[in-house]
Each structure stands twice: as structure tokens, then as C-alpha cells.
Scaffold this motif. Sequence first.
Motif, mmCIF file in Angstrom:
data_model
loop_
_atom_site.group_PDB
_atom_site.id
_atom_site.type_symbol
_atom_site.label_atom_id
_atom_site.label_comp_id
_atom_site.label_asym_id
_atom_site.label_seq_id
_atom_site.Cartn_x
_atom_site.Cartn_y
_atom_site.Cartn_z
ATOM 1 N N ALA A 1 60.173 41.884 25.387
ATOM 2 C CA ALA A 1 61.010 41.203 26.633
ATOM 3 C C ALA A 1 62.618 40.228 26.259
ATOM 4 O O ALA A 1 62.856 40.702 25.115
ATOM 5 C CB ALA A 1 60.246 40.125 25.945
ATOM 6 N N ASN A 2 62.991 40.208 27.687
ATOM 7 C CA ASN A 2 63.989 39.585 27.027
ATOM 8 C C ASN A 2 63.344 37.659 27.041
ATOM 9 O O ASN A 2 62.978 36.915 26.627
ATOM 10 C CB ASN A 2 64.991 38.976 28.369
ATOM 11 N N SER A 3 65.183 37.439 26.101
ATOM 12 C CA SER A 3 64.804 36.111 25.871
ATOM 13 C C SER A 3 64.383 35.057 27.168
ATOM 14 O O SER A 3 63.856 33.494 26.686
ATOM 15 C CB SER A 3 66.627 35.286 25.786
ATOM 16 N N GLY A 4 64.204 35.241 28.525
ATOM 17 C CA GLY A 4 63.324 34.409 29.079
ATOM 18 C C GLY A 4 62.186 34.586 28.972
ATOM 19 O O GLY A 4 61.354 33.796 30.062
ATOM 20 N N GLY A 5 61.656 35.572 27.979
ATOM 21 C CA GLY A 5 59.598 35.518 27.730
ATOM 22 C C GLY A 5 60.054 36.541 28.761
ATOM 23 O O GLY A 5 58.352 36.226 29.675
ATOM 24 N N ILE A 6 60.520 37.696 29.765
ATOM 25 C CA ILE A 6 60.216 38.487 30.991
ATOM 26 C C ILE A 6 59.307 39.567 30.049
ATOM 27 O O ILE A 6 60.474 40.329 29.116
ATOM 28 C CB ILE A 6 60.778 38.599 31.257
ATOM 29 N N ALA A 7 58.506 40.027 29.947
ATOM 30 C CA ALA A 7 57.840 41.273 29.322
ATOM 31 C C ALA A 7 57.843 42.061 30.416
ATOM 32 O O ALA A 7 57.711 42.217 31.273
ATOM 33 C CB ALA A 7 56.456 40.905 29.151
ATOM 34 N N LEU A 8 59.162 43.231 29.976
ATOM 35 C CA LEU A 8 59.842 44.053 30.502
ATOM 36 C C LEU A 8 59.607 45.518 29.948
ATOM 37 O O LEU A 8 59.014 46.430 30.697
ATOM 38 C CB LEU A 8 60.650 44.165 30.301
ATOM 39 N N ALA B 1 60.865 27.198 30.115
ATOM 40 C CA ALA B 1 62.182 27.604 28.831
ATOM 41 C C ALA B 1 62.773 27.032 28.008
ATOM 42 O O ALA B 1 64.213 26.410 28.519
ATOM 43 C CB ALA B 1 62.847 26.139 30.486
ATOM 44 N N SER B 2 61.462 26.830 26.782
ATOM 45 C CA SER B 2 62.056 25.737 25.550
ATOM 46 C C SER B 2 60.915 26.804 24.704
ATOM 47 O O SER B 2 60.022 26.102 24.374
ATOM 48 C CB SER B 2 61.949 24.138 26.019
ATOM 49 N N PRO B 3 62.012 27.767 23.855
ATOM 50 C CA PRO B 3 61.326 28.471 23.034
ATOM 51 C C PRO B 3 60.716 27.103 21.715
ATOM 52 O O PRO B 3 62.178 26.719 21.723
ATOM 53 C CB PRO B 3 62.089 29.350 22.915
ATOM 54 N N VAL B 4 60.235 27.938 21.224
ATOM 55 C CA VAL B 4 60.144 26.302 19.526
ATOM 56 C C VAL B 4 60.311 27.329 18.567
ATOM 57 O O VAL B 4 59.047 28.187 18.144
ATOM 58 C CB VAL B 4 58.801 26.022 19.113
#
Length: 431
Positions: free
Chosen positions: A338-345, A267-270
Motif C-alpha cells: 500500500a502507499n502512504s495514503g492507505g491505498i492497497a495497490l 488521514a491520521s495513521p497512529v
Amino acid sequence: MSIALNNDNVDALNLASMDSLSVQITNLSLQHIPTNGAGAILLGRYFRETAGSVTVTPYFQVEPENYNYSDIPDDARFDSIKLVLRTHNQLHVQGDTTKRHSIAAHRLTQRLVTTNLQSGGFNSAGIPFYVQAPAIFGHQTFQLDQTPLGSLNYLPRPGSRQRLEIRLDDAFGKDLFDKMQTDDARVLSAANFAEYMNGIAVVPHEENTSVIAYNDTVRAEIHYSYVGAGGFRTSATRNLVIRDYSLKYNQYTADRSGTPFQGLSDASPVPGAQTNGIGLVQAGTGAAVRIDFPALRTFLQTSGIAINKMELEVEVQSNQIGMYPLSSGQDAPSLYLANSGGIALDFIRIPFTNEIQRGQFVAGNNTGRNARYTFNLIEYVRTVNNESISDRHLVLSFPPASLVGTANSLLIATDGNKPKIKLNILYTKFN
């Protein structure tokens, strides 16, 4: 239009190249990494000063090799029980193997179960493309008995066919052997045995310094003896083995405290600005690097140009040797969408195929030249220009088999606190 050497308008064409598009990186965590049934058992802990430590703990369910105990004599006596692991035939090591390691076997107090994302209330946009079936994910934790069944202190011998034997608790082994000898209902079927024994986890000590791959043919050997027909004491063995490989998985735990990546989570990208431009890519933990070129779409939509070639070049810190060797070939890093939530589509393909593209590895040299990976992005042009999937970002990670089944890692090199990532574009301009 056609172009030929005798074309009257040839002077109106210009071939140009550019590599000046600014790049921004964001460190993120890919979600839902299925590490069950991924081949090798990974065991240990490694530490990188810039990125912190990664601990890999294998969990697995074992059961008797067969459920017929008629060959165990009534006067047989239990001798010992040992958990046996052998190093994998394909060497896989991350970290320092020159120091002694300690590991401990623990009995699970919670049953191993898989999770089905497809029926768990997730929509398709929340399921990574590499999750195709019910799975156990690398971040999951199952409860275990804090008192170990047994432990072992040893010096790793990478490259050899090392056999590790963990002597397990005699009381545990005798109880199990007695049940076999008396045909106790709890050891007469797979379902009953799973109720009696949930499984085993092999936990590395917090001061271990490397992660090593072991064969998934791990077994617990129950040694017993009896007086044979000739009056001599005879030794025999019954084995517990892994049968259901969907209930064998590697658990990954990262400790990044005190590093630029300590706040990194699902939930917290850097942002790269907080890591001095360094990007972290790790298998198992899901650490990955999103690569953005803010001006790319505007450039590609410029009228009067045609893209001939687009190549991404990523320089990395370490070289091909040492405690953290760089991956090449089938294990070389890949690019996901991947989307902004870190889901590789989706993933970046080899041009004109449906196969995932792996970076072409170029080794560094002794004069300070970093090693690097290059990717052909000519088909990525369509993605950039497609408004319907404009929220899909380019993400550097490892290909699925390496992501779920290795402990590979790499750090992106920097220059003046900026990542050494370059996008080379060769294009034709129509005046």
C-alpha cells in the motif's frame, strides 16, 4: 557460478541466518472497502477493551418477488408484515453471544447508489486493487427514518439455524398490501417500486455484544387472508426480496474513543509507539498494520550475499478459541503493498504464482505461547530493491473476501511495548 561438493572454493561460502532487523509498525486505515454484494449479511456490535467497538449495519433494497397480483382476491385482508433473517450456514461470530440482543428495522429515506471510482476523478494510484467495479463502501451512510418500522429482542443461538422475525408496522404493511391489491402503479415495476420504497436498514442496539452473519436471502413476508371457495378463511403470503445484490451492503462504524487507537482515521495513521506496540487489524473498518524494516533495503543491497529464504512471523494476542477466534485457511490474514495514503495497490503472492498469500497459522499453547502467522517473503525481495515502487509499504490485513465480508479482527502481541514481529532471513555469503 556453479557450486558443487568438490568445488575448490567451497570454503569461501558461508550459510548464515539473521533475525535481528528492527521493526516499526504504524496503524492505518485502508481506504475504499467495497462491502456491497459480499455474500452474508452482517449484523451487530462487538467490543474489545483494547480496540473499542465495531458496529455493522446491513442496508438493502427489496422489491416484490413478482409484479403480478392477480392471485390476491378483492376481499382479501391484510394480517401482518414481518422481516425475516436466518443465520448463515457458515458460522461467523465475533463477540459475546451469551447476552440478549436488540435490533430495529428502519425505512431508508435516501436511495442506495453505487460509486464508480474509475470514473469519479480518481487516478489509478488512488484505487485499491480490490475495487474492480462500481461499489458501495463500508464507511458510507445513507439517510433513514429515525422511527423504526419494528424491533426485536432475542438471544442469539450461534451454530443453529436461527430465524429472526421482526414484526413491522401494520400501517406500513397495509399501505403496501393495498397498493398490490389495487394494482397501484407504484408497485407494478422495479423502477416504480424503488421510487416508492428506497430500502431497509437493520440497526443493532448500542449495547449488543456480538456480530453474527445471516443469509442474504432476507425477505419481508406480507401475510394476508381471504375466504376460500369452501367458505373457510385461507392464509397466503407475498414476499419482498433482494434482487439487486449490488445495492445490499454492510456498513461498518468503529468507536475507538478511550483506546490507544482513538485517533486512527484515513488521514491520521497512529504509530506503534503510541499504542505500546500493539497493532490492530479489522475487516470492514479497514484497520491495518504497516510493517517497516528500516534497515532491510541496505542489508539486501549488501554486496556478496544471496537470499535463500525470507520469512515474516507475526504473533497475535488471542488464541484459537473464545469470543474472537483467529482466522485460518482462506480467512487467514494477508499482506498488501500500500502507499502512504492507505491505498492497497498490490498484494504479496504465493511464490511463483499469481495467487494472494495467506498466513500459515500456528496455534498457541497452554504454556503461554502466542499463536502466530508466517509468510514467505522471498518474492518481496524484488519489491524492496525496486526503486520505482519504493513507496509501497508492507501492510498486514485480511484477504479481500474476508476484508469486505466478515467482522474478523486480531491484535498483534507485544513484548516490552514492542510488536512481536520477526523477519527471518537465510542467506549465502560470498567471502
